[in-house]
Scaffold this motif. Structure first.
Motif, PDB file in Angstrom:
ATOM      1  N   ALA A 115      15.107  -3.104 -48.434  1.00 33.69           N
ATOM      2  CA  ALA A 115      16.072  -2.028 -48.667  1.00 33.69           C
ATOM      3  C   ALA A 115      17.024  -1.919 -47.489  1.00 33.69           C
ATOM      4  N   HIS A 116      18.274  -1.618 -47.804  1.00 32.76           N
ATOM      5  CA  HIS A 116      19.263  -1.323 -46.772  1.00 32.76           C
ATOM      6  C   HIS A 116      18.999   0.112 -46.327  1.00 32.76           C
ATOM      7  N   THR A 117      18.082   0.263 -45.373  1.00 32.74           N
ATOM      8  CA  THR A 117      17.577   1.601 -45.035  1.00 32.74           C
ATOM      9  C   THR A 117      18.583   2.459 -44.276  1.00 32.74           C
ATOM     10  N   GLY A 118      19.760   1.886 -43.976  1.00 33.91           N
ATOM     11  CA  GLY A 118      20.795   2.700 -43.353  1.00 33.91           C
ATOM     12  C   GLY A 118      21.548   3.554 -44.356  1.00 33.91           C
ATOM     13  N   ARG A 119      21.223   3.396 -45.633  1.00 33.94           N
ATOM     14  CA  ARG A 119      21.900   4.157 -46.681  1.00 33.94           C
ATOM     15  C   ARG A 119      20.878   5.003 -47.432  1.00 33.94           C
ATOM     16  N   ALA A 156      14.406   2.490 -53.067  1.00 33.52           N
ATOM     17  CA  ALA A 156      13.164   1.867 -52.613  1.00 33.52           C
ATOM     18  C   ALA A 156      11.955   2.691 -53.043  1.00 33.52           C
ATOM     19  N   LEU A 157      12.047   4.005 -52.914  1.00 31.59           N
ATOM     20  CA  LEU A 157      10.950   4.876 -53.355  1.00 31.59           C
ATOM     21  C   LEU A 157      10.706   4.719 -54.851  1.00 31.59           C
ATOM     22  N   GLU A 158      11.781   4.671 -55.619  1.00 32.46           N
ATOM     23  CA  GLU A 158      11.642   4.528 -57.075  1.00 32.46           C
ATOM     24  C   GLU A 158      11.054   3.164 -57.430  1.00 32.46           C
ATOM     25  N   THR A 159      11.508   2.126 -56.740  1.00 30.26           N
ATOM     26  CA  THR A 159      11.013   0.775 -57.019  1.00 30.26           C
ATOM     27  C   THR A 159       9.524   0.665 -56.718  1.00 30.26           C
ATOM     28  N   CYS A 160       9.091   1.192 -55.570  1.00 34.93           N
ATOM     29  CA  CYS A 160       7.675   1.140 -55.206  1.00 34.93           C
ATOM     30  C   CYS A 160       6.828   1.910 -56.209  1.00 34.93           C
ATOM     31  N   ALA A 161       7.318   3.049 -56.664  1.00 35.31           N
ATOM     32  CA  ALA A 161       6.569   3.840 -57.638  1.00 35.31           C
ATOM     33  C   ALA A 161       6.447   3.092 -58.958  1.00 35.31           C
ATOM     34  N   THR A 217       1.069  -3.533 -59.935  1.00 38.19           N
ATOM     35  CA  THR A 217       1.328  -4.495 -58.870  1.00 38.19           C
ATOM     36  C   THR A 217       1.351  -3.757 -57.525  1.00 38.19           C
ATOM     37  N   VAL A 218       1.283  -4.526 -56.450  1.00 36.46           N
ATOM     38  CA  VAL A 218       1.254  -3.928 -55.116  1.00 36.46           C
ATOM     39  C   VAL A 218       2.625  -4.062 -54.464  1.00 36.46           C
ATOM     40  N   PRO A 219       3.322  -2.958 -54.200  1.00 35.98           N
ATOM     41  CA  PRO A 219       4.588  -3.051 -53.459  1.00 35.98           C
ATOM     42  C   PRO A 219       4.321  -3.298 -51.980  1.00 35.98           C
ATOM     43  N   VAL A 220       5.153  -4.122 -51.380  1.00 35.04           N
ATOM     44  CA  VAL A 220       5.034  -4.460 -49.964  1.00 35.04           C
ATOM     45  C   VAL A 220       6.368  -4.160 -49.288  1.00 35.04           C
ATOM     46  N   MET A 221       6.317  -3.606 -48.091  1.00 34.07           N
ATOM     47  CA  MET A 221       7.521  -3.331 -47.327  1.00 34.07           C
ATOM     48  C   MET A 221       7.356  -3.807 -45.889  1.00 34.07           C
ATOM     49  N   ARG A 222       8.470  -4.036 -45.237  1.00 26.80           N
ATOM     50  CA  ARG A 222       8.418  -4.314 -43.806  1.00 26.80           C
ATOM     51  C   ARG A 222       8.120  -3.015 -43.060  1.00 26.80           C
ATOM     52  N   ALA A 223       7.550  -3.137 -41.879  1.00 24.85           N
ATOM     53  CA  ALA A 223       7.189  -1.952 -41.103  1.00 24.85           C
ATOM     54  C   ALA A 223       8.422  -1.107 -40.788  1.00 24.85           C
ATOM     55  N   LYS A 224       9.558  -1.752 -40.455  1.00 23.71           N
ATOM     56  CA  LYS A 224      10.752  -0.997 -40.107  1.00 23.71           C
ATOM     57  C   LYS A 224      11.326  -0.256 -41.318  1.00 23.71           C
ATOM     58  N   ASP A 225      11.169  -0.841 -42.515  1.00 19.04           N
ATOM     59  CA  ASP A 225      11.637  -0.150 -43.716  1.00 19.04           C
ATOM     60  C   ASP A 225      10.758   1.060 -44.023  1.00 19.04           C
ATOM     61  N   GLN A 226       9.459   0.886 -43.842  1.00 21.55           N
ATOM     62  CA  GLN A 226       8.536   2.013 -44.048  1.00 21.55           C
ATOM     63  C   GLN A 226       8.849   3.136 -43.056  1.00 21.55           C
ATOM     64  N   GLU A 227       9.140   2.771 -41.811  1.00 23.28           N
ATOM     65  CA  GLU A 227       9.478   3.779 -40.805  1.00 23.28           C
ATOM     66  C   GLU A 227      10.765   4.518 -41.159  1.00 23.28           C
ATOM     67  N   ALA A 228      11.735   3.801 -41.712  1.00 22.10           N
ATOM     68  CA  ALA A 228      12.986   4.438 -42.114  1.00 22.10           C
ATOM     69  C   ALA A 228      12.754   5.424 -43.251  1.00 22.10           C
ATOM     70  N   VAL A 229      11.860   5.062 -44.165  1.00 18.93           N
ATOM     71  CA  VAL A 229      11.522   5.976 -45.260  1.00 18.93           C
ATOM     72  C   VAL A 229      10.841   7.229 -44.726  1.00 18.93           C
ATOM     73  N   ILE A 230       9.930   7.055 -43.765  1.00 19.86           N
ATOM     74  CA  ILE A 230       9.233   8.209 -43.175  1.00 19.86           C
ATOM     75  C   ILE A 230      10.236   9.150 -42.503  1.00 19.86           C
ATOM     76  N   ARG A 231      11.202   8.569 -41.796  1.00 20.01           N
ATOM     77  CA  ARG A 231      12.214   9.413 -41.150  1.00 20.01           C
ATOM     78  C   ARG A 231      13.056  10.162 -42.170  1.00 20.01           C
ATOM     79  N   ALA A 232      13.275   9.528 -43.343  1.00 22.27           N
ATOM     80  CA  ALA A 232      14.147  10.127 -44.352  1.00 22.27           C
ATOM     81  C   ALA A 232      13.435  11.189 -45.184  1.00 22.27           C
TER      82      ALA A 232
END
Length: 342
Positions: free
Chosen positions: A8-12, A19-24, A31-46
C-alpha cells in the motif's frame, strides 16, 4: 494456507483505507494477508491499532511462501513492489489509486471483485520484459541495476545540455547535445519514453526503445531495436556537463564525464497477474481517453461478400514507357501506338 502480500502507498489515506478493506476481504475468504512491517506501522499510526490477522513479511513468513502480491496505488507503487520482490517469482496485481495507472489491472471501485477473483485463482500471469543496466568507465563497472520501464540518462544542470553518442550493437548511430536519452521496454513505452516523443509499443512485442530528449540535431529519431540488441549511451568529455541516470524514477546514479551506459534485456522478467483479457488497444483508449467517434469496425464474417465485378485489366492498346523529363519534346507519357506529336 494461502498467503497474499498487500502493498500500500501508506502516504495516502485512501491507500490505508483500501489496505484495511483488502486485508479484511482476504481473511474473510480464508487466506492470510501479509504486510511489510513499515506498512503495518503506518496503519497503526493512521487508525490506532494493527490490522487483525495479518502476518508480517520476513518476521512471520518469507517472500517464497507468498502466492502473489496486491499493490494498492499508482504505477509508482507497482514499480516499488516489483523492486521489493524481484528475487522471487511473485506475480503482482495493481489496483489503481493514482491517475493513469497503466500497470494497474483494476480500479478502486473494483477492489472487492478483484480480491474475489484472486482468491478463486481467476487470473493469468503475464511476463513483462525488464532491462539490465550497467554503468562503465575506463572498463570498470561502476554500477549495475535494472528497470521495468526505462533507464533515463538526464542532464544534471538545467542550463546545460549533455553531449552524448548513442550506439546500438557496438556501432555508433549519432552524436548530439540533448537533455537526455531514454532507453525503455515496451512496458515503459507509455511512460517516460511516451512523454519524450517515443512510439507506443504493445507489451507483447519483443523490442527495446531508445528515445533522445530534446536533441539539438537533425537526426535524433526514436529507435526500436531487437530485444537481443545492446543499447548504449556514451557521455562525451568535451564539456564538463554533469548527468544522472534514473532507473524507473527510483534508483539514481551520478554519471561522470566519459561514462558509458549499457542496456540489455534482462533474464528476469516482472510477472503481472491479469484478471481479464482486455486488449492493450482498449486499455490505451481508456487510459488516454482517446477519441474514437465514427469507428465502425470490421465487417462481420457472415456479412462479407465477394466482389461482384472483376477489376479492370489493362488492354493491349496501352504500353508503358521509360520515365522522362517534362521538357523533352515529342515523348508522350503513355504510348498507344500512334506517332508522337510534332
Amino acid at each position: 494456507m494461502r498467503k497474499i502480500l498487500v502493498f500500500a502507498h501508506t502516504g495516502r489515506k485512501e491507500a490505508i483505507t483500501a489496505a484495511l478493506e483488502t486485508c479484511a476481504l482476504l481473511a474473510e475468504a480464508g487466506t492470510v494477508p501479509v504486510m511489510r512491517a513499515k506498512d503495518q506501522e503506518a496503519v497503526i499510526r493512521a487508525v490506532g491499532e494493527p490490522v487483525p490477522g495479518v502476518e508480517i513479511l520476513h518476521d512471520d513468513c518469507a517472500v517464497e511462501d507468498i502466492e502473489l502480491g496486491v499493490v494498492l496505488g499508482g504505477d509508482g507503487s507497482v514499480l516499488r513492489a516489483a523492486e521489493l520482490v524481484r528475487a522471487a517469482p511473485l506475480p503482482l496485481v495493481g489496483v489503481n489509486l493514482g491517475h493513469v495507472g497503466f500497470l494497474a489491472e483494476a480500479e478502486r471501485t473494483e477492489l472487492a471483485a478483484t480480491v474475489k477473483a484472486l482468491v478463486e485463482k481467476s487470473y493469468t500471469v503475464e511476463e513483462r520484459m525488464a532491462i539490465e543496466v550497467k554503468v562503465w568507465q575506463d572498463n570498470i563497472c561502476l554500477a549495475e541495476t535494472w528497470a521495468l520501464n526505462e533507464a533515463a540518462v538526464e542532464k544534471a544542470n538545467r542550463e546545460r545540455m549533455v553531449e552524448v553518442v548513442i550506439e546500438v550493437d557496438g556501432r555508433p548511430i549519432s552524436t548530439f547535445g540533448c537533455d537526455g536519452v531514454v532507453m525503455a521496454t515496451p512496458t515503459g513505452s507509455t511512460a517516460y519514453s511516451f512523454s519524450a516523443g517515443g512510439p507506443v509499443v504493445w507489451p507483447d512485442v519483443a523490442a527495446l526503445i531508445m528515445v533522445p530528449i530534446s536533441a539539438h540535431a537533425l537526426f535524433a529519431k526514436p529507435l526500436v531495436v531487437s530485444p537481443d540488441s545492446v543499447m548504449a549511451v556514451e557521455m562525451l568529455t568535451r564539456t564538463d556537463a554533469g548527468a544522472v541516470l534514473w532507473c524507473d524514477g527510483r534508483r539514481t546514479i551520478d554519471l561522470p564525464p566519459g561514462a558509458r551506459i549499457e542496456v540489455t534485456r534482462s533474464d528476469t522478467p516482472v510477472r503481472l497477474a491479469r484478471l481479464n483479457t482486455t486488449p492493450f488497444s482498449e486499455r490505451l483508449v481508456n487510459k488516454f481517453e482517446l477519441p474514437i467517434t465514427g469507428w465502425r469496425g470490421p465487417a462481420k464474417d457472415d456479412l462479407r461478400r465477394a466482389a461482384t465485378t472483376a477489376l479492370p485489366v489493362i488492354g493491349p492498346g496501352l504500353q508503358s514507357v521509360e520515365p522522362h523529363h517534362k521538357d523533352e519534346p515529342g515523348i508522350p507519357m503513355v504510348g498507344g501506338g500512334e506517332e508522337p506529336r510534332p
